[in-house]
Motif scaffolding. Structure first.
Motif, PDB file in Angstrom:
ATOM      1  N   LEU A 180       3.979  -3.326   4.570  1.00 46.32           N
ATOM      2  CA  LEU A 180       3.505  -2.846   5.773  1.00 46.32           C
ATOM      3  C   LEU A 180       3.190  -3.770   7.225  1.00 46.32           C
ATOM      4  N   ASP A 235      -6.316  -2.340   6.056  1.00 48.81           N
ATOM      5  CA  ASP A 235      -4.959  -1.488   6.573  1.00 48.81           C
ATOM      6  C   ASP A 235      -6.095  -0.540   6.889  1.00 48.81           C
ATOM      7  N   ARG A 236      -6.073  -0.348   5.567  1.00 49.93           N
ATOM      8  CA  ARG A 236      -7.564   1.223   5.041  1.00 49.93           C
ATOM      9  C   ARG A 236      -8.351   1.340   6.367  1.00 49.93           C
ATOM     10  N   ARG A 256      -2.941   2.007   8.698  1.00 50.94           N
ATOM     11  CA  ARG A 256      -1.698   1.508   8.605  1.00 50.94           C
ATOM     12  C   ARG A 256      -1.672   2.248   7.574  1.00 50.94           C
ATOM     13  N   ARG A 257      -0.462   2.807   7.124  1.00 47.69           N
ATOM     14  CA  ARG A 257       0.622   2.824   6.746  1.00 47.69           C
ATOM     15  C   ARG A 257       2.443   2.319   6.455  1.00 47.69           C
ATOM     16  N   THR A 287       5.720   2.642   6.499  1.00 47.21           N
ATOM     17  CA  THR A 287       5.817   3.741   7.275  1.00 47.21           C
ATOM     18  C   THR A 287       7.789   4.076   7.207  1.00 47.21           C
ATOM     19  N   TRP A 327      -1.537   7.341  -3.795  1.00 49.25           N
ATOM     20  CA  TRP A 327      -0.651   6.884  -3.323  1.00 49.25           C
ATOM     21  C   TRP A 327      -0.126   7.062  -1.465  1.00 49.25           C
ATOM     22  N   ARG A 328      -0.490   9.030  -1.464  1.00 43.36           N
ATOM     23  CA  ARG A 328      -0.280   9.141  -0.426  1.00 43.36           C
ATOM     24  C   ARG A 328      -1.061   9.038   0.716  1.00 43.36           C
ATOM     25  N   PRO A 329      -2.043   7.958   0.773  1.00 43.85           N
ATOM     26  CA  PRO A 329      -2.859   7.915   2.282  1.00 43.85           C
ATOM     27  C   PRO A 329      -2.167   6.951   2.668  1.00 43.85           C
ATOM     28  N   TRP A 330      -1.398   5.811   1.706  1.00 39.51           N
ATOM     29  CA  TRP A 330      -0.469   4.770   2.505  1.00 39.51           C
ATOM     30  C   TRP A 330       1.364   4.867   2.572  1.00 39.51           C
ATOM     31  N   ALA A 331       2.108   5.931   2.038  1.00 42.61           N
ATOM     32  CA  ALA A 331       3.399   5.887   2.933  1.00 42.61           C
ATOM     33  C   ALA A 331       3.630   7.870   3.324  1.00 42.61           C
ATOM     34  N   ALA A 332       4.018   7.699   4.713  1.00 44.04           N
ATOM     35  CA  ALA A 332       4.272   8.989   4.328  1.00 44.04           C
ATOM     36  C   ALA A 332       5.299   9.551   4.804  1.00 44.04           C
TER      37      ALA A 332
END
Length: 290
Positions: A116, A224-225, A229-230, A232, A254-259
């Protein structure tokens, strides 16, 4: 104890902190970060496999193993942002401006924070058997929260947690080595003894690390939320099926944190790099091709 065929050195990452680190192999660099209550030795099988075609870097985190343990009961010196900066400085000191990072348990929180905070340095992130810090606290409630009793204990103000744990250190740390392992043979007696020795000598810094997770680390995750921020870079998450057991969908959290996320479960205990090293090596190799 040492990982066979790895070279050991102490690398200074800040003015007052040097890390104990094992290095082997050549090729694109991969940093492997251990969890609680362990040291870099937890990666011994996976590290040996990856070193066939990667530069593998296995440090003891600050506050753990044979790395330095700055005194800071508040936990500020053990914020994951600080520990992630250690990892970036370590890689740079070893000649790597960009690297992949895989973490288990506490090390996973550090790996996530490194991704992050420093996306220009981190090419890939693997997280073994944790949720992002903010989500971990949000899902621990009701009777299911009993599994995380140590989180609540070590979140208390300085003094009592340190004294309680130090008074029964081997029993305290040994409890987790037993309760979280499906295959006791995965942690041989000599490795277990090393984990207990290292943890016994690091009670104040281990508590400070957990205290940071209940305080400053939460603040960083909340910021971050709010900012959206994720991570990338490509991310792989490997977990036990404890999400279903505790009543939530771990992959959905997990999905909202990682593209770019791959999520999988494995049929083993918490110490998966020791209980299922072939599966973990395969998961990391798959990640590194993305």
């Amino acid at each position: 104890m040492k990982i066979k065929d790895f070279e050991y050195q102490r690398v200074r990452v800040t003015g007052d902190v040097a890390l104990n680190v094992a290095v082997a192999g050549s090729g694109s660099p991969v940093v492997l970060l251990h969890g609680f209550p362990q040291t870099h030795l937890m990666w011994r099988h996976v590290a040996a496999d990856l070193a066939a075609d990667h530069t593998v870097i296995c440090p003891d985190l600050r506050g753990y193993g044979d790395s330095d343990k700055p005194a800071d009961p508040s936990g500020a010196a053990y914020a994951k942002r600080v520990m992630a900066a250690d990892v970036v400085a370590l890689a740079r000191a070893l000649g790597h401006d960009r690297f992949a990072v895989a973490g288990h348990d506490r090390g996973a929180h550090v790996a996530i924070r490194a991704g992050l905070d420093r996306p220009e340095a981190v090419t890939h992130v693997a997280s073994l058997d944790v949720l992002p810090t903010l989500d971990s606290w949000e899902v621990l409630r009701g009777r299911s929260a009993a599994v995380g009793f140590h989180l609540f204990l070590m979140a208390q103000p300085p003094g009592l947690p340190e004294r309680m744990i130090a008074a029964t250190a081997d029993e305290f740390f040994g409890f987790f080595l037993d309760a979280w392992t499906r295959d006791p043979a995965a942690i041989p007696a000599e490795v277990r003894a090393e984990y207990l020795r290292a943890s016994r000598e690091a009670v104040p810094s281990i508590v400070a690390d957990y205290r940071a997770t209940a305080g400053v680390d939460m603040e960083h995750d909340e910021a971050d939320r709010a900012a959206g921020r994720r991570l990338t870079m490509p991310v792989s998450v490997v977990q036990q099926d404890w999400g279903a057991a505790l009543g939530f969908d771990a992959a959905a959290l997990w999905r909202p944190w990682a593209a770019d996320l791959t999520h999988r479960t494995v049929a083993c205990g918490h110490f998966m790099a020791e209980e299922a090293p072939a599966e973990i090596s395969a998961a990391l190799r798959e990640l590194l091709t993305r």
